[in-house]
Write an enzyme that holds these catalytic residues in place. Structure first.
Site, PDB file in Angstrom:
ATOM      1  N   TYR A  60       0.831  -1.207   0.000  1.00 57.97           N
ATOM      2  CA  TYR A  60       0.000   0.000   0.000  1.00 57.97           C
ATOM      3  C   TYR A  60       0.861   1.250   0.000  1.00 57.97           C
ATOM      4  O   TYR A  60       2.070   1.189   0.244  1.00 57.97           O
ATOM      5  CB  TYR A  60      -0.968   0.002   1.194  1.00 57.97           C
ATOM      6  CG  TYR A  60      -0.344   0.428   2.517  1.00 57.97           C
ATOM      7  CD1 TYR A  60       0.477  -0.433   3.225  1.00 57.97           C
ATOM      8  CD2 TYR A  60      -0.562   1.701   3.044  1.00 57.97           C
ATOM      9  CE1 TYR A  60       1.048  -0.045   4.435  1.00 57.97           C
ATOM     10  CE2 TYR A  60       0.000   2.098   4.252  1.00 57.97           C
ATOM     11  CZ  TYR A  60       0.806   1.214   4.950  1.00 57.97           C
ATOM     12  OH  TYR A  60       1.369   1.602   6.135  1.00 57.97           O
ATOM     13  N   LYS A  90       6.458  -2.055   2.331  1.00 58.52           N
ATOM     14  CA  LYS A  90       5.244  -1.378   2.797  1.00 58.52           C
ATOM     15  C   LYS A  90       4.054  -2.315   2.605  1.00 58.52           C
ATOM     16  O   LYS A  90       3.216  -2.165   1.712  1.00 58.52           O
ATOM     17  CB  LYS A  90       5.039  -0.032   2.073  1.00 58.52           C
ATOM     18  CG  LYS A  90       4.114   0.900   2.849  1.00 58.52           C
ATOM     19  CD  LYS A  90       4.259   2.317   2.390  1.00 58.52           C
ATOM     20  CE  LYS A  90       3.208   3.253   2.977  1.00 58.52           C
ATOM     21  NZ  LYS A  90       3.271   3.450   4.412  1.00 58.52           N
ATOM     22  N   LEU A 132      10.882   1.408   7.396  1.00 67.40           N
ATOM     23  CA  LEU A 132      10.303   1.734   6.096  1.00 67.40           C
ATOM     24  C   LEU A 132      11.136   2.864   5.476  1.00 67.40           C
ATOM     25  O   LEU A 132      11.466   3.825   6.182  1.00 67.40           O
ATOM     26  CB  LEU A 132       8.853   2.197   6.272  1.00 67.40           C
ATOM     27  CG  LEU A 132       8.146   2.382   4.941  1.00 67.40           C
ATOM     28  CD1 LEU A 132       7.664   1.032   4.414  1.00 67.40           C
ATOM     29  CD2 LEU A 132       6.983   3.339   5.049  1.00 67.40           C
ATOM     30  N   GLU A 160      12.185   2.958  14.296  1.00 64.94           N
ATOM     31  CA  GLU A 160      11.284   4.006  13.802  1.00 64.94           C
ATOM     32  C   GLU A 160      10.083   4.076  14.729  1.00 64.94           C
ATOM     33  O   GLU A 160      10.095   3.465  15.804  1.00 64.94           O
ATOM     34  CB  GLU A 160      10.872   3.714  12.345  1.00 64.94           C
ATOM     35  CG  GLU A 160      10.154   2.391  12.157  1.00 64.94           C
ATOM     36  CD  GLU A 160       9.745   2.121  10.710  1.00 64.94           C
ATOM     37  OE1 GLU A 160       9.705   3.052   9.897  1.00 64.94           O
ATOM     38  OE2 GLU A 160       9.414   0.944  10.416  1.00 64.94           O
TER      39      GLU A 160
HETATM   40  N1  PDD Z   1       2.736   5.441   7.473  1.00 67.46           N
HETATM   41  N2  PDD Z   1       7.365   3.984   8.977  1.00 67.46           N
HETATM   42  C1  PDD Z   1       6.185   3.354   9.057  1.00 67.46           C
HETATM   43  C2  PDD Z   1       6.109   2.084   9.826  1.00 67.46           C
HETATM   44  C3  PDD Z   1       5.051   3.896   8.428  1.00 67.46           C
HETATM   45  O1  PDD Z   1       3.873   3.246   8.498  1.00 67.46           O
HETATM   46  C4  PDD Z   1       5.159   5.140   7.737  1.00 67.46           C
HETATM   47  C5  PDD Z   1       3.999   5.759   7.027  1.00 67.46           C
HETATM   48  C6  PDD Z   1       6.421   5.764   7.686  1.00 67.46           C
HETATM   49  C7  PDD Z   1       6.639   7.071   6.963  1.00 67.46           C
HETATM   50  O2  PDD Z   1       6.632   6.885   5.570  1.00 67.46           O
HETATM   51  P1  PDD Z   1       6.222   8.042   4.560  1.00 67.46           P
HETATM   52  O3  PDD Z   1       7.043   9.220   4.905  1.00 67.46           O
HETATM   53  O4  PDD Z   1       6.530   7.485   3.230  1.00 67.46           O
HETATM   54  O5  PDD Z   1       4.751   8.326   4.767  1.00 67.46           O
HETATM   55  C8  PDD Z   1       7.494   5.162   8.304  1.00 67.46           C
HETATM   56  C9  PDD Z   1       1.609   5.748   6.641  1.00 67.46           C
HETATM   57  C10 PDD Z   1       1.392   7.207   6.422  1.00 67.46           C
HETATM   58  C11 PDD Z   1       0.379   5.003   7.118  1.00 67.46           C
HETATM   59  O6  PDD Z   1       0.515   3.803   7.319  1.00 67.46           O
HETATM   60  O7  PDD Z   1      -0.698   5.568   7.224  1.00 67.46           O
END
Ligand code: PDD
Length: 287
Positions: free
Chosen positions: A32, A151, A208, A184
């Site tokens: 996703y 992801k 991620l 993270e």
């Molecule tokens: N979450 N790490 C994890 C575990 C995440 O689920 C996310 C993002 C990030 C940040 O990634 P990015 O900058 O590409 O949004 C890091 C999304 C927004 C979610 O699951 O809703």
């Protein structure tokens, strides 16, 4: 009325239906993305699409669209939902598809299920450090899997950690590995600041590869006025940091001023956060 995209069709979100035999439902077998658009302008659209295409390849789900076709599809969906608010996030979900039986091996000849919908997101936070929302977190050992760079829609590990923070009245959970090193947040990346230097964990299988993280690093390096490093960070360093930030497509760069009930640094939003957020804000639409 919110319009969704499902397998080639645009339709009202309430009418979207998939089979319970979909492997996304049975196994969390999918990839996703979440991409923000502010007043119709996306942040990191192509990097998000590239990460998604790489994720699909890594778990051998067929990708039937080029990056440009994905861009057109998502831009179209945002345009069709422009009556739903100025700022929208788009959620993209591609599962391996619907099988006739429940069997772990990847089935052959199954078409992936593609589902996208939009949702309202908040205005960006003010860049003034006296006005921005401050976050509080708990820390907990990262008990997810060893493939956090994918992801995956299988988010139970993240959901359990998020809930640990949420049920104790906090915004997020900050995760560390068995060696006591920062990984993270449960739904975000993390940065610390010490003596003016911005530091974030290296991009490996434990985190991620966040698009916001990338945009921050690249925009700060291009600007040149702040120092940013990617390296291993111990939890001792986190506890002695001057600033702690969490980053994601929905949070952008969020300052954390409380960790495990104790103030981070002097307990106020830091000056480096304000400088970095201004640089990020000025260049985020270039990515
Ligand atoms: N979450 N790490 C994890 C575990 C995440 O689920 C996310 C993002 C990030 C940040 O990634 P990015 O900058 O590409 O949004 C890091 C999304 C927004 C979610 O699951 O809703």
């Amino acid at each position: 009325m919110s319009i969704a995209y499902l397998n080639g069709e645009y339709l009202p979100l309430e009418e979207a239906r998939i089979s319970p035999m979909d492997r996304g439902f049975l196994f969390g077998d999918g990839i996703y993305e979440v991409i923000p658009y502010y007043n119709g302008k996306s942040v990191g659209l192509m990097p998000h699409i590239t990460r998604m295409i790489n994720g699909l390849a890594e778990i051998e789900i067929k990708n039937s669209h080029t990056a440009d076709e994905w861009k057109t599809l998502l831009d179209n969906l945002i345009a069709k939902n422009s009556d739903q608010g100025d700022n929208l996030g788009v959620y993209v979900h591609i599962s391996r598809g619907t099988d006739v039986k429940r069997y772990h091996a990847y089935p052959e000849g199954v078409e992936p299920t593609i589902f996208c919908f939009t949702f309202g997101i908040k205005d960006p936070e003010p860049t003034d450090r006296t006005k921005v929302h401050q976050y509080s977190m708990i820390s907990t050992e990262d008990l997810r899997w060893q493939r956090c760079h994918i992801k995956s829609t299988a988010l139970l590990g993240n959901v359990i950690h998020f809930q640990e923070g949420y049920s104790s009245g906090h915004d997020e959970a900050l995760l560390y590995n068995a060696k006591g090193e920062l990984t993270e947040g449960s739904s975000c990346n993390a940065f610390i600041v010490k003596d003016g230097v911005i530091i974030t964990p290296i991009q490996d299988n434990q985190i991620l590869p966040g698009i916001t993280r990338r945009i921050i690093i690249d925009s700060l390096k291009a600007d040149g006025s702040l120092t940013v490093e990617e390296r291993t960070i111990t939890m001792d360093e986190v506890r002695n940091a001057d600033e702690l930030w969490i980053t994601s497509s929905s949070k952008e760069i969020a300052p954390v001023t409380q960790l495990d009930g104790k103030p981070v640094g002097n307990g106020e939003v830091g000056e480096i956060w304000e400088k970095a957020f201004k640089i990020y804000t000025a260049s985020k639409y270039d990515f």
